[in-house]
Design a protein around this motif. Sequence first.
Motif, PDB file in Angstrom:
ATOM      1  N   ILE A  45       0.703  -1.341  -0.140  1.00 47.69           N
ATOM      2  CA  ILE A  45       0.080  -0.128   0.085  1.00 47.69           C
ATOM      3  C   ILE A  45       0.756   1.383   0.122  1.00 47.69           C
ATOM      4  O   ILE A  45       0.820   2.215  -0.592  1.00 47.69           O
ATOM      5  CB  ILE A  45      -1.211   0.119   1.155  1.00 47.69           C
ATOM      6  N   ASP A  46       2.408   1.012   0.868  1.00 48.32           N
ATOM      7  CA  ASP A  46       2.499   2.607   0.872  1.00 48.32           C
ATOM      8  C   ASP A  46       3.526   2.241   0.659  1.00 48.32           C
ATOM      9  O   ASP A  46       4.899   2.896   0.592  1.00 48.32           O
ATOM     10  CB  ASP A  46       2.584   2.751   2.212  1.00 48.32           C
ATOM     11  N   ALA A  47       4.067   1.369  -0.384  1.00 49.36           N
ATOM     12  CA  ALA A  47       6.023   1.065  -1.589  1.00 49.36           C
ATOM     13  C   ALA A  47       5.831   1.775  -2.268  1.00 49.36           C
ATOM     14  O   ALA A  47       4.815   2.911  -2.623  1.00 49.36           O
ATOM     15  CB  ALA A  47       5.642  -0.626  -1.697  1.00 49.36           C
ATOM     16  N   PHE A  63       3.354  -6.843 -11.477  1.00 53.44           N
ATOM     17  CA  PHE A  63       2.299  -7.765 -10.614  1.00 53.44           C
ATOM     18  C   PHE A  63       2.601  -8.890  -9.255  1.00 53.44           C
ATOM     19  O   PHE A  63       1.821  -9.215  -8.525  1.00 53.44           O
ATOM     20  CB  PHE A  63       3.072  -9.698 -10.755  1.00 53.44           C
ATOM     21  N   TYR A  64       2.952  -7.468  -8.763  1.00 51.82           N
ATOM     22  CA  TYR A  64       2.929  -7.502  -7.211  1.00 51.82           C
ATOM     23  C   TYR A  64       1.301  -7.283  -6.873  1.00 51.82           C
ATOM     24  O   TYR A  64       0.736  -7.457  -5.369  1.00 51.82           O
ATOM     25  CB  TYR A  64       4.000  -6.632  -6.116  1.00 51.82           C
ATOM     26  N   TRP A  65       1.102  -5.418  -7.570  1.00 51.52           N
ATOM     27  CA  TRP A  65      -0.251  -5.154  -7.101  1.00 51.52           C
ATOM     28  C   TRP A  65      -1.422  -6.612  -8.002  1.00 51.52           C
ATOM     29  O   TRP A  65      -2.207  -6.671  -6.585  1.00 51.52           O
ATOM     30  CB  TRP A  65      -0.488  -3.974  -8.100  1.00 51.52           C
ATOM     31  N   ASN A  66      -1.363  -7.160  -8.810  1.00 52.19           N
ATOM     32  CA  ASN A  66      -2.360  -8.041  -8.704  1.00 52.19           C
ATOM     33  C   ASN A  66      -2.611  -8.958  -8.154  1.00 52.19           C
ATOM     34  O   ASN A  66      -3.876  -9.629  -7.345  1.00 52.19           O
ATOM     35  CB  ASN A  66      -1.267  -8.561 -10.628  1.00 52.19           C
ATOM     36  N   ASP A  77     -11.727  -8.597   1.678  1.00 50.97           N
ATOM     37  CA  ASP A  77     -10.796  -7.538   3.185  1.00 50.97           C
ATOM     38  C   ASP A  77     -11.274  -6.263   1.780  1.00 50.97           C
ATOM     39  O   ASP A  77     -10.499  -6.030   0.344  1.00 50.97           O
ATOM     40  CB  ASP A  77      -9.167  -7.614   2.823  1.00 50.97           C
ATOM     41  N   GLN A  78     -12.133  -5.714   2.037  1.00 55.29           N
ATOM     42  CA  GLN A  78     -12.359  -4.477   1.309  1.00 55.29           C
ATOM     43  C   GLN A  78     -11.794  -3.150   1.583  1.00 55.29           C
ATOM     44  O   GLN A  78     -11.737  -2.585   0.824  1.00 55.29           O
ATOM     45  CB  GLN A  78     -14.082  -4.238   1.595  1.00 55.29           C
ATOM     46  N   GLU A  79     -11.578  -2.926   3.138  1.00 49.44           N
ATOM     47  CA  GLU A  79     -10.721  -2.314   3.003  1.00 49.44           C
ATOM     48  C   GLU A  79      -9.065  -2.173   2.302  1.00 49.44           C
ATOM     49  O   GLU A  79      -8.596  -1.142   1.410  1.00 49.44           O
ATOM     50  CB  GLU A  79     -10.337  -2.457   4.323  1.00 49.44           C
ATOM     51  N   LEU A  80      -8.954  -3.002   2.120  1.00 50.73           N
ATOM     52  CA  LEU A  80      -7.870  -3.171   0.994  1.00 50.73           C
ATOM     53  C   LEU A  80      -7.587  -3.731  -0.792  1.00 50.73           C
ATOM     54  O   LEU A  80      -7.130  -2.131  -0.944  1.00 50.73           O
ATOM     55  CB  LEU A  80      -6.543  -4.519   1.315  1.00 50.73           C
ATOM     56  N   LEU A  81      -8.894  -3.599  -0.694  1.00 50.42           N
ATOM     57  CA  LEU A  81      -9.402  -3.341  -2.141  1.00 50.42           C
ATOM     58  C   LEU A  81      -9.499  -1.924  -2.021  1.00 50.42           C
ATOM     59  O   LEU A  81      -9.233  -1.380  -3.324  1.00 50.42           O
ATOM     60  CB  LEU A  81     -10.518  -4.745  -2.483  1.00 50.42           C
ATOM     61  N   LYS A  82      -9.791  -1.554  -1.517  1.00 52.40           N
ATOM     62  CA  LYS A  82      -9.829  -0.600  -1.624  1.00 52.40           C
ATOM     63  C   LYS A  82      -9.131   0.499  -1.735  1.00 52.40           C
ATOM     64  O   LYS A  82      -8.622   1.841  -2.530  1.00 52.40           O
ATOM     65  CB  LYS A  82     -11.400   1.029  -0.402  1.00 52.40           C
ATOM     66  N   GLN A  83      -7.960   0.969  -1.058  1.00 57.38           N
ATOM     67  CA  GLN A  83      -6.321   0.854  -1.368  1.00 57.38           C
ATOM     68  C   GLN A  83      -5.855   0.512  -2.248  1.00 57.38           C
ATOM     69  O   GLN A  83      -4.828   1.770  -2.828  1.00 57.38           O
ATOM     70  CB  GLN A  83      -5.970   0.834   0.189  1.00 57.38           C
ATOM     71  N   LEU A  84      -5.691  -0.357  -2.724  1.00 54.55           N
ATOM     72  CA  LEU A  84      -5.366  -0.570  -3.788  1.00 54.55           C
ATOM     73  C   LEU A  84      -5.824  -0.435  -4.974  1.00 54.55           C
ATOM     74  O   LEU A  84      -4.923   0.436  -6.035  1.00 54.55           O
ATOM     75  CB  LEU A  84      -5.157  -2.265  -4.088  1.00 54.55           C
ATOM     76  N   ASN A  86      -7.703   2.621  -4.801  1.00 52.50           N
ATOM     77  CA  ASN A  86      -6.936   3.882  -4.975  1.00 52.50           C
ATOM     78  C   ASN A  86      -5.285   4.582  -5.146  1.00 52.50           C
ATOM     79  O   ASN A  86      -5.193   5.426  -5.758  1.00 52.50           O
ATOM     80  CB  ASN A  86      -7.506   4.522  -3.140  1.00 52.50           C
ATOM     81  N   ARG A  87      -4.520   3.709  -5.091  1.00 50.24           N
ATOM     82  CA  ARG A  87      -3.010   3.930  -6.038  1.00 50.24           C
ATOM     83  C   ARG A  87      -3.395   3.667  -7.002  1.00 50.24           C
ATOM     84  O   ARG A  87      -2.217   4.545  -7.308  1.00 50.24           O
ATOM     85  CB  ARG A  87      -2.527   2.520  -4.502  1.00 50.24           C
ATOM     86  N   PHE A  88      -3.991   3.136  -7.593  1.00 54.97           N
ATOM     87  CA  PHE A  88      -4.429   3.146  -8.902  1.00 54.97           C
ATOM     88  C   PHE A  88      -4.966   4.506  -9.636  1.00 54.97           C
ATOM     89  O   PHE A  88      -4.593   4.918 -11.061  1.00 54.97           O
ATOM     90  CB  PHE A  88      -5.200   1.437 -10.083  1.00 54.97           C
ATOM     91  N   GLU A  89      -5.718   4.617  -9.077  1.00 55.83           N
ATOM     92  CA  GLU A  89      -6.691   6.529 -10.010  1.00 55.83           C
ATOM     93  C   GLU A  89      -5.491   7.361 -10.079  1.00 55.83           C
ATOM     94  O   GLU A  89      -5.969   7.973 -11.271  1.00 55.83           O
ATOM     95  CB  GLU A  89      -7.335   6.592  -8.448  1.00 55.83           C
TER      96      GLU A  89
END
Length: 370
Positions: A45-47, A63-66, A77-84, A86-89
């Motif tokens: 998330i913060d990498a 591939f790490y993201w995938n 894990d909806q919170e993790l999914l949301k953060q992932l 958000n990182r793409f946005e």
Amino acid sequence: MFKKIVVWLLFLPFQHLFAQTNLLTDFPNGYTPQEVGKKIAYRFIDAKHALHAGKWISYPETFYWNGALKFATLTKDQELLKQLQNRFEPLFTTEKALLPIKNHVDLNMFGSLPLELYQITKEKRYLELGLPYADSQWEVPQNAKPEQKEWADKGYSWQTRLWIDDMYMIPIVQTQAYTVTGDIKYIDRVAREMVLYLDELQRPNGLFYHAPDVPYYWGRGNGWMAAGMTELLRCLPEDHKDRPRILKGYLTMMKSLKKYQAASGMWNQLINESDCWPETSGSAMFAYAMITGVKHGWLNAKQYGPFARKAWLAMVKYVNEAGAVSEVCVGTNKKNDKQYYYDRPRHVGDYHGQAPYLWCVAALLENVTK
């Protein structure tokens, strides 16, 4: 007494089958895919971005993201999914310049990430972003080199170069395109491409040279091949004409990997060299291929389940509390020099290692219906 013995004997096969099944489900505390996956996925998330040539999102980051997305989906894990997400946005707006260009296998594979997000969200913008990365692997640009045009004239991707790395880079985006569109052209062409690489690079012992002119069995390179065949077999229709050839290549490789697995459960940087160091990214890719094969019934659970379990238990020891994997070989070009592979630097937290660990996590968590 005789009746009790008969009942006991009848029960034994079921007991043994249950034990084989449990090999990939029952793990001690600290070794469960949920625990390991959470540490590695949340680390992303913060990498920082890992950029290709300092310009574009690289294949290890993709591939790490995938892998993190698959973990979030499987564990709900909806919170993790949301953060992932958000990182793409920013890649649609302020970081749009980081989107890879479409002129190389190591760049086109990026399309697998928005296509994965499309499967999760059903938002059309992800599909529109991802699909051109799959299409352009077979659309020859005007400035293509003569040898690239020759590959295309034979029906292969113009990005063909006969490095084993390619057989994850090309399949991962083409199989995703097939999954989201149902268009058979994507699976047909990548299956044919895989057969080419199998015919050119697989040796009689089941392993693969890094390239035709580099006769060494590099661990992660072979891992790309193992994982690529696995991804393709997951999608390839049972009656597809190329499935028997690809399955044969896969089974031949898995048999060889059993032979070369070290007593520790790992595989070495050069697979067939016992004095070479244990390398995590390749080991994780082999474990992923075996776990998936056992779960899908391509591999005999009794024969391969213990090897897959042994690999997973060994791999987890290389993950620190911060979710970083150690003993990861850095990015490696081909080189006809055996010592070159021995001397490759080893990093901690390198995305080349983080990603395949999450593939293993996903394979262990998946509930496969054969």
